[in-house]
Design a protein around this motif. Sequence first.
Motif, short mmCIF file in Angstrom:
data_model
loop_
_atom_site.label_atom_id
_atom_site.label_comp_id
_atom_site.label_asym_id
_atom_site.label_seq_id
_atom_site.Cartn_x
_atom_site.Cartn_y
_atom_site.Cartn_z
N GLY A 1 0.81 -1.21 0.00
CA GLY A 1 0.00 0.00 0.00
C GLY A 1 0.84 1.25 0.00
O GLY A 1 2.08 1.20 0.02
N VAL A 2 0.14 2.40 -0.03
CA VAL A 2 0.82 3.70 0.03
C VAL A 2 0.07 4.60 1.01
O VAL A 2 -1.13 4.45 1.23
CB VAL A 2 0.89 4.41 -1.34
N HIS A 3 0.83 5.56 1.58
CA HIS A 3 0.22 6.58 2.41
C HIS A 3 0.58 7.94 1.82
O HIS A 3 1.76 8.22 1.58
CB HIS A 3 0.70 6.49 3.87
N ILE A 4 -0.43 8.77 1.61
CA ILE A 4 -0.19 10.08 1.01
C ILE A 4 -0.75 11.19 1.90
O ILE A 4 -1.64 10.96 2.73
CB ILE A 4 -0.83 10.20 -0.40
N GLY A 5 -0.20 12.40 1.69
CA GLY A 5 -0.69 13.58 2.41
C GLY A 5 -1.45 14.48 1.46
O GLY A 5 -1.65 14.14 0.29
N GLN A 6 -1.80 15.65 1.95
CA GLN A 6 -2.58 16.59 1.13
C GLN A 6 -1.71 17.26 0.06
O GLN A 6 -2.24 17.83 -0.88
CB GLN A 6 -3.24 17.65 2.03
N ASP A 7 -0.38 17.20 0.20
CA ASP A 7 0.49 17.80 -0.81
C ASP A 7 0.85 16.82 -1.91
O ASP A 7 1.55 17.18 -2.86
CB ASP A 7 1.79 18.32 -0.16
N ASP A 8 0.42 15.61 -1.78
CA ASP A 8 0.73 14.61 -2.81
C ASP A 8 -0.38 14.61 -3.85
O ASP A 8 -1.31 15.40 -3.78
CB ASP A 8 0.89 13.23 -2.14
N GLU A 9 -0.29 13.69 -4.80
CA GLU A 9 -1.34 13.60 -5.82
C GLU A 9 -2.69 13.28 -5.17
O GLU A 9 -2.73 12.68 -4.10
CB GLU A 9 -0.99 12.45 -6.77
N ALA A 10 -3.77 13.65 -5.84
CA ALA A 10 -5.10 13.39 -5.30
C ALA A 10 -5.31 11.88 -5.10
O ALA A 10 -4.79 11.06 -5.87
CB ALA A 10 -6.16 13.94 -6.24
N ALA A 11 -6.10 11.56 -4.07
CA ALA A 11 -6.30 10.15 -3.72
C ALA A 11 -6.91 9.34 -4.87
O ALA A 11 -6.55 8.17 -5.06
CB ALA A 11 -7.16 10.05 -2.47
N HIS B 1 -6.87 16.76 7.78
CA HIS B 1 -6.88 17.66 8.93
C HIS B 1 -8.21 18.37 9.11
O HIS B 1 -8.34 19.25 9.96
CB HIS B 1 -5.76 18.70 8.79
N SER B 2 -9.20 18.04 8.27
CA SER B 2 -10.50 18.70 8.39
C SER B 2 -11.57 17.72 7.90
O SER B 2 -11.26 16.74 7.21
CB SER B 2 -10.54 19.96 7.52
N MET B 3 -12.83 18.05 8.23
CA MET B 3 -13.94 17.21 7.78
C MET B 3 -13.98 17.15 6.26
O MET B 3 -14.24 16.10 5.67
CB MET B 3 -15.27 17.79 8.29
N GLN B 4 -13.71 18.30 5.65
CA GLN B 4 -13.77 18.33 4.19
C GLN B 4 -12.71 17.42 3.57
O GLN B 4 -12.99 16.65 2.65
CB GLN B 4 -13.59 19.77 3.71
N GLU B 5 -11.49 17.47 4.12
CA GLU B 5 -10.43 16.59 3.60
C GLU B 5 -10.79 15.13 3.85
O GLU B 5 -10.52 14.26 3.02
CB GLU B 5 -9.09 16.94 4.26
N ALA B 6 -11.41 14.86 4.99
CA ALA B 6 -11.80 13.48 5.31
C ALA B 6 -12.85 12.98 4.32
O ALA B 6 -12.74 11.88 3.76
CB ALA B 6 -12.34 13.39 6.73
N GLU B 7 -13.85 13.81 4.06
CA GLU B 7 -14.93 13.41 3.14
C GLU B 7 -14.38 13.19 1.72
O GLU B 7 -14.75 12.24 1.03
CB GLU B 7 -16.04 14.46 3.14
N THR B 8 -13.46 14.07 1.31
CA THR B 8 -12.86 13.90 -0.02
C THR B 8 -12.06 12.60 -0.09
O THR B 8 -12.17 11.84 -1.06
CB THR B 8 -11.95 15.11 -0.35
N ALA B 9 -11.25 12.35 0.94
CA ALA B 9 -10.43 11.13 0.95
C ALA B 9 -11.32 9.89 0.85
O ALA B 9 -11.02 8.95 0.10
CB ALA B 9 -9.57 11.08 2.21
#
Length: 221
Positions: free
Chosen positions: A91-101, A118-126
């Motif tokens: 698997g891979v682990h990415i952050g918000q500065d990496d390519e979109a999930a 780090h936010s609800m919006q980032e969680a929902e997008t992920a």
Amino acid sequence: MAVNPQAMRSLLKVYFIMGSTNCCQNPENVLQAAIKGGITLFQFREKGAGCLHGKEKESLAKKLQAICKQSNIPFIVNDDIELAVKINADGVHIGQDDEAADVVRRKIGSKILGVSVHSMQEAETAIRQGADYIGIGPIYPTSTKADAKAVQGLTFLTELRSADIQIPVVGIGGITSENASPLIEAGADGVSVISAISQADSPEKAAAKLYDSVNRIMRNA
Ligand code: TZP
Ligand code: MG
């Protein structure tokens, strides 16, 4: 999502993250000891001043991957999707500065995908873009990541679980066997640690203590 959420939750219990710069001893020995102590998942995170690149990075990745394989511990690569695909990591682990999930999901197929949020919006997008788990933090102060965001304590985790977001969640940042329990009580499925294991005099004992503190709370839940 590529992995059964229940299976993902048990893999997150004690998630050890490390690269060569985090260790005071040989990283292979540290990983072997951590596995003996009971870690459930491993992430290769080769980052920061003095880290390895290119062939040297790949060579260490393969050695650590082989150690994980012997004990059936899934091997996750931080950020470097190309490396993960090349060596067939789990698997891979990415952050918000990496390519979109969703882009990463297309590249890795059914491998495990973790995303830092780090936010609800980032969680929902992920979640929408196919993450198998999300990582949140720093929960406590940490000196391991120079550019870590503000310490969030249990606030965001509590908010996520109150909103009935059920995706497997792991906390990160300053976690030790002494302060792990409140995180699990607040709804995390596990703890991810770097220094609590990699810098311990006995990585094996440190991993075992973390496993005990997480499991004790889960049995009571
Ligand atoms: N992301 C947020 S805090 C952190 C990362 C990678 C570092 C965690 O290291 P430690 O030593 O477990 O505090
Ligand atoms: Mg990253």
